[in-house]
Structure formats: C-alpha cells, structure tokens
Scaffold this motif. Structure first.
Motif, PDB file in Angstrom:
ATOM      1  N   GLN A 189       0.820  -1.210   0.000  1.00 14.96           N
ATOM      2  CA  GLN A 189       0.000   0.000   0.000  1.00 14.96           C
ATOM      3  C   GLN A 189       0.856   1.263   0.000  1.00 14.96           C
ATOM      4  N   VAL A 190       1.991   1.237   0.681  1.00 16.38           N
ATOM      5  CA  VAL A 190       2.900   2.382   0.640  1.00 16.38           C
ATOM      6  C   VAL A 190       3.409   2.587  -0.783  1.00 16.38           C
ATOM      7  N   ARG A 191       3.758   1.515  -1.451  1.00 20.46           N
ATOM      8  CA  ARG A 191       4.216   1.623  -2.843  1.00 20.46           C
ATOM      9  C   ARG A 191       3.138   2.268  -3.715  1.00 20.46           C
ATOM     10  N   THR A 192       1.883   1.887  -3.520  1.00 17.83           N
ATOM     11  CA  THR A 192       0.786   2.473  -4.287  1.00 17.83           C
ATOM     12  C   THR A 192       0.653   3.969  -4.005  1.00 17.83           C
ATOM     13  N   LEU A 193       0.794   4.361  -2.737  1.00 17.64           N
ATOM     14  CA  LEU A 193       0.700   5.782  -2.388  1.00 17.64           C
ATOM     15  C   LEU A 193       1.868   6.579  -2.966  1.00 17.64           C
ATOM     16  N   LEU A 194       3.045   5.992  -2.987  1.00 16.51           N
ATOM     17  CA  LEU A 194       4.199   6.683  -3.578  1.00 16.51           C
ATOM     18  C   LEU A 194       4.015   6.854  -5.082  1.00 16.51           C
ATOM     19  N   ILE A 195       3.452   5.845  -5.729  1.00  9.89           N
ATOM     20  CA  ILE A 195       3.189   5.956  -7.161  1.00  9.89           C
ATOM     21  C   ILE A 195       2.172   7.058  -7.423  1.00  9.89           C
ATOM     22  N   ALA A 196       1.128   7.116  -6.604  1.00  5.30           N
ATOM     23  CA  ALA A 196       0.104   8.151  -6.789  1.00  5.30           C
ATOM     24  C   ALA A 196       0.702   9.544  -6.620  1.00  5.30           C
ATOM     25  N   SER A 197       1.578   9.691  -5.625  1.00  7.03           N
ATOM     26  CA  SER A 197       2.220  10.981  -5.415  1.00  7.03           C
ATOM     27  C   SER A 197       3.105  11.350  -6.607  1.00  7.03           C
ATOM     28  N   ALA A 198       3.867  10.404  -7.101  1.00 10.38           N
ATOM     29  CA  ALA A 198       4.734  10.661  -8.254  1.00 10.38           C
ATOM     30  C   ALA A 198       3.921  10.983  -9.493  1.00 10.38           C
ATOM     31  N   ALA A 199       2.788  10.312  -9.671  1.00  6.09           N
ATOM     32  CA  ALA A 199       1.934  10.576 -10.825  1.00  6.09           C
ATOM     33  C   ALA A 199       1.454  12.025 -10.808  1.00  6.09           C
ATOM     34  N   SER A 200       1.114  12.505  -9.612  1.00  7.02           N
ATOM     35  CA  SER A 200       0.680  13.892  -9.494  1.00  7.02           C
ATOM     36  C   SER A 200       1.820  14.860  -9.832  1.00  7.02           C
ATOM     37  N   GLN A 201       3.022  14.533  -9.386  1.00 12.55           N
ATOM     38  CA  GLN A 201       4.162  15.408  -9.659  1.00 12.55           C
ATOM     39  C   GLN A 201       4.558  15.397 -11.138  1.00 12.55           C
ATOM     40  N   LEU A 202       4.413  14.248 -11.771  1.00 11.41           N
ATOM     41  CA  LEU A 202       4.830  14.114 -13.180  1.00 11.41           C
ATOM     42  C   LEU A 202       3.712  14.449 -14.156  1.00 11.41           C
ATOM     43  N   GLY A 203       2.495  14.531 -13.645  1.00 12.47           N
ATOM     44  CA  GLY A 203       1.377  14.836 -14.521  1.00 12.47           C
ATOM     45  C   GLY A 203       1.023  13.688 -15.453  1.00 12.47           C
ATOM     46  N   VAL A 204       1.163  12.462 -14.979  1.00 19.95           N
ATOM     47  CA  VAL A 204       0.812  11.293 -15.794  1.00 19.95           C
ATOM     48  C   VAL A 204      -0.115  10.401 -14.991  1.00 19.95           C
ATOM     49  N   ASP A 205      -0.699   9.448 -15.667  1.00 20.73           N
ATOM     50  CA  ASP A 205      -1.574   8.486 -14.996  1.00 20.73           C
ATOM     51  C   ASP A 205      -0.732   7.491 -14.210  1.00 20.73           C
ATOM     52  N   ALA A 206      -1.198   7.152 -13.017  1.00 28.00           N
ATOM     53  CA  ALA A 206      -0.438   6.240 -12.155  1.00 28.00           C
ATOM     54  C   ALA A 206      -0.211   4.894 -12.823  1.00 28.00           C
ATOM     55  N   SER A 207      -1.137   4.450 -13.645  1.00 26.34           N
ATOM     56  CA  SER A 207      -1.007   3.144 -14.289  1.00 26.34           C
ATOM     57  C   SER A 207       0.147   3.104 -15.284  1.00 26.34           C
ATOM     58  N   ALA A 208       0.652   4.271 -15.670  1.00 22.95           N
ATOM     59  CA  ALA A 208       1.757   4.330 -16.642  1.00 22.95           C
ATOM     60  C   ALA A 208       3.119   4.316 -15.956  1.00 22.95           C
ATOM     61  N   LEU A 209       3.125   4.230 -14.630  1.00 23.34           N
ATOM     62  CA  LEU A 209       4.374   4.310 -13.881  1.00 23.34           C
ATOM     63  C   LEU A 209       4.784   2.941 -13.344  1.00 23.34           C
ATOM     64  N   THR A 210       6.077   2.766 -13.200  1.00 23.02           N
ATOM     65  CA  THR A 210       6.629   1.557 -12.571  1.00 23.02           C
ATOM     66  C   THR A 210       7.564   1.986 -11.442  1.00 23.02           C
ATOM     67  N   THR A 211       7.987   1.020 -10.652  1.00 23.17           N
ATOM     68  CA  THR A 211       8.921   1.304  -9.572  1.00 23.17           C
ATOM     69  C   THR A 211      10.147   0.417  -9.703  1.00 23.17           C
ATOM     70  N   SER A 212      11.289   0.996  -9.335  1.00 24.55           N
ATOM     71  CA  SER A 212      12.539   0.244  -9.423  1.00 24.55           C
ATOM     72  C   SER A 212      13.611   0.938  -8.588  1.00 24.55           C
ATOM     73  N   ASP A 213      14.313   0.188  -7.762  1.00 23.67           N
ATOM     74  CA  ASP A 213      15.470   0.698  -7.023  1.00 23.67           C
ATOM     75  C   ASP A 213      15.173   2.003  -6.282  1.00 23.67           C
ATOM     76  N   GLY A 214      14.033   2.072  -5.632  1.00 26.01           N
ATOM     77  CA  GLY A 214      13.723   3.224  -4.800  1.00 26.01           C
ATOM     78  C   GLY A 214      13.251   4.442  -5.554  1.00 26.01           C
ATOM     79  N   ALA A 215      12.713   4.265  -6.743  1.00 22.50           N
ATOM     80  CA  ALA A 215      12.215   5.397  -7.533  1.00 22.50           C
ATOM     81  C   ALA A 215      10.978   4.970  -8.303  1.00 22.50           C
ATOM     82  N   VAL A 216      10.132   5.957  -8.591  1.00 19.64           N
ATOM     83  CA  VAL A 216       8.989   5.765  -9.475  1.00 19.64           C
ATOM     84  C   VAL A 216       9.396   6.269 -10.859  1.00 19.64           C
ATOM     85  N   VAL A 217       9.207   5.445 -11.865  1.00 19.51           N
ATOM     86  CA  VAL A 217       9.768   5.716 -13.184  1.00 19.51           C
ATOM     87  C   VAL A 217       8.653   5.842 -14.222  1.00 19.51           C
TER      88      VAL A 217
END
Length: 766
Positions: A148-176
């Motif tokens: 659930q923390v990973r999901t919340l971090l992705i949602a936060s990154a999606a807001s910062q990047l202006g993209v849909d959360a479903s288009a993001l992945t995670t790797s080595d401590g970053a949302v990509v």
C-alpha cells in the motif's frame, strides 16, 4: 567485543523521525500507533504471542491491532526506507525473511532497507515472538503495508509528473515514467500521506512476479556470528559500563537471614552490594572482579530453607492428583450416542520437566538516565517486559524503554526477562551508569522457568474394518505460559522486601492452546473427546518452551496411531492416509514416503540381533492451523548397550507461501535436532530440596556424535497462500517418529520420555 555504536539506541522509526515532526507541524499529532474507532468496534484475540485489541479486524496479520502504515514503513526525505516489526530475531532468520517481504513489495534491494526489530520506542506492539507467529502476523502486515505504501508513492509521483499512475513503474527506490523521468521515493513521500490506516483487500503483487519471495537469500545475521563480530546482547559494551552479578537463594522459597557484606564491599573494584529483602547482587568495575565478589557474597549469605519439593519419582501421579481446572477441548459423539462396537486400546504417555538449556546464559544491560530506564535485552516480548519492569520500579511505562538485542540460544521463556529485571533493579541504584548483568551457567539452569511435565492417557476403539471409531484423550499439565503478565512474574521482583505476587496461571484458549496444543488429532474420528486437566499448582517454576504442549501431544497421538495401525494390521502410512481428509496433509505424507522409499509393512522391521534397524513415521499440522509436516526416520539400536544412531531423516513441510527456502530448511533441520535431544536424552532433575540439573553434566543434551547422519527437507511451496510459520512444526512429529522407529527396530514401545533415559535404556537392553 563491541562498543555501543554496534547497537544504536535511536532508530529511524522512532518518535524523532522527520516524517513524524512534519505531521505535528502540519497540525496532526500522532498519539499512538493505533487509531481506535470506538470500543464497540474492538475485537480481542488471544494467542501465545499475547492478547490484542483489534481496532481494524478486517485487516490482515498484525495490521488488525496496528493499522497505521507508517507504523510499519517509513520513507525519509533522502529516500531511506525503514521497516519496523514488533517481532524479535531469535536465531530463526526472520530478519532476512521480513526484509525479503518488504523489498519484494517496495521494489527495493533488501540491503537498501533498514529493518528495526522489537523496540518499545520504535516498533509496533506485537506482543511476544512466539508460537510461529512472526511470518503469519508480522510478515503479513509488512507485506500488505509495503504494497500500500508503494501504491501511495506511485500516486504521489503521478501527481508530480502529470501522468496516470497506471503508466508508472517502480525500481530501485524510484517511481519511473515511460519517458525515463524519475521521482525518488523520498521525493514522492513529501507529498504522500503515509500516516493513514491500511485498507482491507488492497492489492499486493501477484506471486508470479516475485523476484525475492520464494528465493534463497543469505541470512543477514550469520556473518557476524561466524566471524566473531558483535552479534548478541552478551557482546554489548557501553561507555562507562559496570558489571554486576546476582546471588540467588539456594532453593525455592529460601529467605535471607543475614549477610556479611563488609568484606565483599572491601574487595578491589567493588562498587556496591545491593540487598533488598531476599534480593542480593554485587556491582564491580570489571567482570572478573564481579564474579569473584559474587562468590564471596554467596559464602557470606545465610539462608533459611524454603518448603520441600515433591518426590520427583512420583511427579506424574502428583500432577494427576492435584486440583485442576477442567477444560473440555473437544466433545463430539456418534449420531445415536450409543457405545461404539469394536476393540478398545489404551496407553499412557509422559514427559518430564525440561530445561531450555540456553547455550549462552542470559544477559542484559540497563541504564537509568534522567529518569528513563533503558534495558537492552534478549526478551521475546519487549512490550510485556516494559510493563513488568515499570510496575516493579514504580515508573510510568513511558519512562521504560526495552530494546531487543539478539541473545545466544533459546526458544521459549528462559532467564532473559529475569536478567533484564536484575539489570534494571541494579541500574536504579547507580543512575547514569550502564550496568551489565550476566548469569552464570548454574544460575540459568537452576532458576529458569522449565518446560512443564505432562501426562497423557489415550484410548481408541477400532471397528471391524480397522477404522478408528472412537477416540478419548486426557492430559494433565501445569501452565505453559508464565510470561510477563505482571511484575510478579519476574523472579527478582518476587525476592524484594516488598515482593510482587505472580499473576495466577491461565490456560491459553484453543485453537492455539497451551498444554492442550495439538491435543485434537487431525484425523477423521466420528466420536471424539479431549479433556485438559489444567493444574494451576506448580511444584517447580514453569513457563513456555518451544511448541508448548504440541511436543508431548503429537508424540503421544502419533505414537498411539502407530500402535493402532499395528493392531489393525495396517501399514502406518496407509493407516494415516485412510483417516485424513485434508489434501495438504496427504501431500506432505506422500512426499516423505516417496522420498524416503517407504516400504509398506504391517509388522516390525527389526529382529532380535544385537544391532537392530527400524523406521518410524509421524505427521502433524502445527496447532491444526499452521504448517503441515511429515517425517520418516531410520534408526539403528545397539541392544547390548541401548545406544541409538539416527541414520537418516526425511521431512516434508507445507508452510503456505515460502519466503526463504533456506530459512525454512534451517528451521525444520534445527527443530528435528533439538527435538531429538529433548526426546532421547533430556530431563530436569530435582530432589526434595532443590533443582539439581545445574550444568551440562547433570543436564546432558545431544552431542555432535549423536546428530542424524543425514537430514533431507522437502519443501512444498504454495504461492499466494498465507504464511503459516515453521519454527515449531517439527517438534511433535520428530519425537513420535523416533519412538516409532525404536519400536520398529526393537519391539519395545517406550511411552515415557526421555526415550534413552535410564528406564528406556534398560527396556532396550532387556
């Protein structure tokens, strides 16, 4: 040796964490880990690990009692990730397994995570590390919280990047993002509210995608242990630390009449002699000087003996005669209620008192600094210990901090809590100075809470088809849980001038159970009665030992099943399968039989030759709700000497989703060896005055020469199914397989443990 830096007193998950300060600045004050929705919504659960109020009963694992995500997972602004567990590393490899679980869900390398274990200033309250609950409770909580923390971090990154959360992945401590843009976990956490309750039924990664769970990862606790690094509380050295030793009474209930402490106080390096009622200790500036002073203090003390102990030769008769609390564990009858036709068989089994036999005697370090008592301890429950010490010292619980540091050797309630109380009592007398208390071997052996003696009577009726139609089972036992419910459960607190009274012993309710753990056979039986005679009176001090009553109950049940199979002229493996409906139980039994090369038989393998060989089989599901385990053994018995050699062991285990295969094998192998020692050799001795098993010569354990020559462990993985825990799965089946193998080899059915005690050896040589 180490300095204090090897064991930090401040943790990333603690109250000074920057994320916590940000919430306070923002107007949200976190008072505790749990948000309680109202008393009506609370549910209470009691297990060997403790009694918990479930403020979020629909959440998995320990999230029920501690639902806040940031109680488990912390992400710092610089991207550092900390994972907190209320469970302690006891040598079972749980630090490695919990790291794997968190790293899998967070897409991090395990070494990139700081794992904080069992610290009252930093981690959730998960009670005791006991009953094979760590993976089932804490592992499940971390799995879901991390996802659930990973999901919340992705949602936060999606807001910062202006993209849909479903288009993001995670790797080595970053949302990509797909275009290569990255938001580190630290940057994402700045705008993610991790200070919220976990949600039920939240998605976790599918098992098909696992890259860490289910794969072997070298245990993170091993390098220091094999290279002599600082690994245990016994290694802990703090600046300005003093050394203390205690002088225990010579027997239960003895009272201190007089002590000439003057000559002890005059010894070189002695700082203080501490006396409080029957409590006696000495503090020095050096460990060896403390030992010399302890010996002098023991000689200077005069004691009045306590009441006599019962006759050890009649201990099982005594247990069966003492007043008991009657607990009907199971009671089901045939539809007609009429007597079941057939032939009835009866047997009685017994187990003596057992010593934990910690390889390293218990140790603790305590320091009173500005009104706060900090205790570094290898307790199995930092929160219950904190409550007990706070009561003993008349301090608010918030003024006591217990920090777990791994100890050298124990599963169960040994002297760890007592020595922690010793350290706290002595440190109170010397504010500002860390005080280290180390038990001597004889103190550990003589004063620990022992594993309870048990007596079992079993009867069963076989119908005309050789099927079990009726089963009756009765057991007599003291409590298997005298853990720290109040200050009176701490031995030092009982010795004070104003002594604390131990909380009365209570049974652990089923399905977990205490003495009655695993007393209900998993086999299909139309008419079944199981009665637990819970005996509150304790002739000697007892408490939890690994697997509680399961060791004895499975030994008795699986020995009796073999006896019934022989009476029915049936193969022992086929007889078990005939009475089982659970397909997972059948899977582990067949796996062992196939790997072992089990040959169906209805008679004994051994003969009358001086060198007899035999095979034994046993099965159980721990608590009837955790790991399934079956085991087969080959033994050789020398009839002229009664000596036994375990030639080969094959075990199969189903513990649900496997996290670390090597860790599971470690636990099953270790459980088989430890149980072989209990079952063949171990017995706590006492006379009418005192405990007499004070060292390794008076309490022999398995030596290297007696270790099984080969142990094979088969793993049945169940990806996606719940973690079932394996730490105590082997204890009962291994004991019964040994007894069954000896019977197969010699025709001698030994029902009283230890199997190679004087009576058992004499029977084998007859």
């Amino acid at each position: 040796m180490s300095d204090g830096r090897a064991f930090p007193v401040a943790h990333h998950c603690g109250p000074d964490d920057p994320a916590r300060r940000r919430f306070i600045v923002g107007g949200s004050l976190m008072v505790s880990f749990a948000i309680v929705p109202g008393m009506a919504a609370l549910a209470q659960t009691t297990t060997e690990a403790g009694t918990f109020k479930a403020s979020a009963p629909k959440l998995p694992g320990s999230l029920k009692a501690t639902p806040l995500l940031d109680a488990w997972i912390k992400v710092a602004p610089d991207g550092r990730v900390s994972v907190c567990t209320g469970k302690a590393e006891l040598g079972t490899g749980i630090r490695t397994a919990l790291l794997q679980v968190a790293a899998e869900q967070l897409d991090l390398a395990p070494h990139a995570i700081e794992l904080i274990t069992a610290d009252t200033a930093a981690t959730p309250n998960e009670g005791y590390t006991a009953g094979s609950h760590t993976m089932a409770d804490s592992g499940t909580a971390i799995l879901n919280a991390a996802a659930q923390v990973r999901t919340l971090l992705i949602a936060s990154a999606a807001s910062q990047l202006g993209v849909d959360a479903s288009a993001l992945t995670t790797s080595d401590g970053a949302v990509v993002a797909a275009d290569g843009r990255r938001v580190t976990y630290g940057e994402a956490a700045r705008y993610a509210n991790l200070h919220q309750n976990a949600q039920p039924d939240a998605a976790t990664k599918p098992p098909s995608s696992y890259a860490l769970i289910g794969h072997a990862l070298p245990r993170v606790d091993i390098p220091g242990k094999v290279t002599g690094g600082a690994s245990y509380v016994q290694d802990l050295r703090l600046h300005g630390m003093l050394h203390a030793r205690v002088v225990r009474p010579p027997s239960y209930g003895a009272s201190l009449v007089a002590v000439d402490s003057g000559r002890v106080e005059a010894l070189p390096g002695v700082i203080k002699v501490v006396r409080n009622g029957n409590y006696l200790a000495v503090v020095a500036d050096d460990e060896w000087r403390a030992i010399l002073a302890m010996r002098e203090l023991a000689l200077a003390a005069q004691w009045q003996p306590g009441p006599p102990l019962p006759d050890p030769a009649n201990i099982h008769a005594l247990l069966m005669s003492l007043p008991s609390q009657e607990i009907a564990v199971a009671d089901q009858h045939t539809a007609t209620g009429a007597a079941v036709p057939g032939t009835t068989w009866r047997a009685r089994y017994s187990r003596p008192y057992l010593t934990h036999g910690s390889i390293g005697p218990s140790c603790a370090v305590a320091q009173l600094d500005q009104g706060v008592m900090t205790v570094w301890t290898h307790t199995q429950g930092v929160y219950p210990l904190r409550a007990g010490i706070a009561e003993m010292l008349a301090l608010p619980p918030d003024n006591v901090r217990c920090v777990h540091v791994e100890g050298s050797g124990c599963y169960g309630h040994n002297g760890a809590d007592d020595v922690a109380a010793d350290a706290a009592l002595i440190a109170r007398e010397l504010p500002g100075r860390p005080v280290r208390v180390q038990f001597m071997r004889e103190q550990e052996h003589l004063w620990e809470p022992f594993g309870p003696a048990m007596t079992v009577e079993a009867s069963a009726t076989l119908d005309a088809t050789g099927t079990i139609a009726e089963w009756r089972y009765e057991l007599w036992s003291n409590t298997h849980n005298n853990r720290i419910e109040n200050a009176g459960r701490l031995l030092p607190a009982q010795l004070l001038a104003q002594p604390f009274i131990p909380a009365p012993p209570k049974p652990i309710p089923m399905p977990e159970g205490g003495g009655d753990r695993n007393s209900i056979p998993l086999y299909r039986v139309p008419s079944l009665h199981v009665q637990h005679h819970f005996v509150p009176t304790m002739p000697i001090r007892v408490s939890a030992m690994r697997s509680l009553g399961a060791h004895m109950n499975v030994f008795a049940i699986e020995s009796f099943i073999d006896e019934l199979a022989r009476a029915a002229h049936a193969d022992p493996v086929a007889f078990r399968l005939k009475h089982l409906d659970d397909p997972r139980a059948g899977d582990v039994i067949r796996a062992v039989a196939d790997q072992f090369g089990w040959r169906a038989r209805t008679g004994r393998s051994g003969g009358s030759s001086p060198r007899s060989q035999g095979t034994g089989f046993a099965f159980a599901q721990y608590k009837n709700l955790m790991a399934y385990l079956a085991v087969a053994m080959d033994v050789t018995v020398m009839r002229d000497t009664g000596e036994l050699s375990i030639e080969r062991v094959v075990a199969a285990v189903d513990c649900g989703q496997i996290v670390n295969p090597d860790g599971v094998r470690n636990q099953i192998e270790g459980g088989i060896l430890q149980t072989a020692s209990w079952t063949l050799y171990e017995e706590t001795h006492f006379d009418r005055q005192r405990i007499t098993s004070f060292d390794w010569s008076t309490y022999p354990i398995m030596r290297f020469a007696s270790v099984p020559k080969r142990v094979d462990v088969l793993l049945i993985d169940r990806p996606g199914l719940p973690f079932l825990g394996v730490g105590e799965a082997a204890q009962g089946p291994a004991a019964a397989a040994l007894a069954n193998a000896i019977d197969d080899a010699t025709g001698v059915r030994t029902r009283d443990l230890p199997l190679l005690g004087p009576k058992g050896k004499d029977a084998l040589k007859a």
